[in-house]
Design a protein around this motif. Structure first.
Motif, PDB file in Angstrom:
ATOM      1  N   GLY A  34       0.948  -0.995  -0.053  1.00 53.23           N
ATOM      2  CA  GLY A  34       0.090   0.115   0.093  1.00 53.23           C
ATOM      3  C   GLY A  34       0.727   1.094  -0.093  1.00 53.23           C
ATOM      4  N   ARG A  35       2.156   1.033  -0.111  1.00 50.92           N
ATOM      5  CA  ARG A  35       3.101   2.218  -0.420  1.00 50.92           C
ATOM      6  C   ARG A  35       3.646   2.441  -1.429  1.00 50.92           C
ATOM      7  NH1 ARG A  35       5.931   2.641   5.689  1.00 50.92           N
ATOM      8  NH2 ARG A  35       4.038   2.685   6.868  1.00 50.92           N
ATOM      9  N   VAL A  36       3.776   3.661  -2.247  1.00 54.43           N
ATOM     10  CA  VAL A  36       4.534   3.892  -3.372  1.00 54.43           C
ATOM     11  C   VAL A  36       5.964   4.783  -2.809  1.00 54.43           C
ATOM     12  CG1 VAL A  36       4.307   5.177  -5.722  1.00 54.43           C
ATOM     13  CG2 VAL A  36       2.508   4.129  -4.656  1.00 54.43           C
ATOM     14  N   ARG A  37       6.903   3.976  -3.099  1.00 52.92           N
ATOM     15  CA  ARG A  37       8.170   4.572  -2.396  1.00 52.92           C
ATOM     16  C   ARG A  37       8.844   5.315  -3.842  1.00 52.92           C
ATOM     17  NH1 ARG A  37      11.845   3.997   1.641  1.00 52.92           N
ATOM     18  NH2 ARG A  37      10.500   2.141   2.235  1.00 52.92           N
ATOM     19  N   PHE A  38       9.035   6.583  -3.811  1.00 55.14           N
ATOM     20  CA  PHE A  38       9.706   7.249  -4.940  1.00 55.14           C
ATOM     21  C   PHE A  38      11.087   7.487  -4.827  1.00 55.14           C
ATOM     22  CE2 PHE A  38       5.003   8.757  -4.979  1.00 55.14           C
ATOM     23  CZ  PHE A  38       5.258   9.116  -6.210  1.00 55.14           C
TER      24      PHE A  38
END
Ligand code: COA
Length: 94
Positions: A34-38
């Protein structure tokens, strides 16, 4: 300037802005739990300094919000964008 075309290239794990059919800028991410790590953002040198990076950050973060995910702004450009636009700070994973 022509309006750049935004898309999520999920196969390549990156959000993209295209101009004249070519990728003018991209923001690489890792999506997990559920996390989008840029991790890295690039605007091609010939297009730098014209606001494309900011457009890309905005549309990428809008997509993260729309999908009900959280953001991890490891990339310092995305982190700086969120600092300048506190309306996105609630997206940052705690
Ligand atoms: C960083 C980068 C993506 C910015 O793209 P851009 O299209 O030139 O960005 P914009 O024109 O939308 O600039 C928006 C703001 O970002 C700021 N900015 C530029 N580079 C930055 C960086 N590395 N970190 C934080 N902020 C940055 C600028 O100060 C600018 O603010 P201003 O308009 O008040 O001067 C581009 O310069 C690039 O690809 N650089 C090489 C790769 C890199 O360093 N990536 C970032 C770390 S992952």
């Amino acid at each position: 300037m022509q309006e750049p075309e935004f898309s999520n290239n999920a196969a390549a794990h990156q959000y993209e802005l295209k101009l004249d059919g070519g990728v003018a800028g991209y923001a690489v991410y890792e999506e997990q739990s559920g996390r989008v790590r840029f991790t890295h953002t690039v605007v091609e040198p010939q297009h730098e300094g014209k606001g494309l990076g900011s457009k890309l950050a905005k549309q990428a973060l809008d997509d993260v919000r729309q999908r009900g995910l959280k953001a991890v702004p490891q990339c310092r450009f995305i982190a700086a964008y969120i600092e300048r636009h506190p309306e996105y700070s609630d997206l940052v994973a705690g």
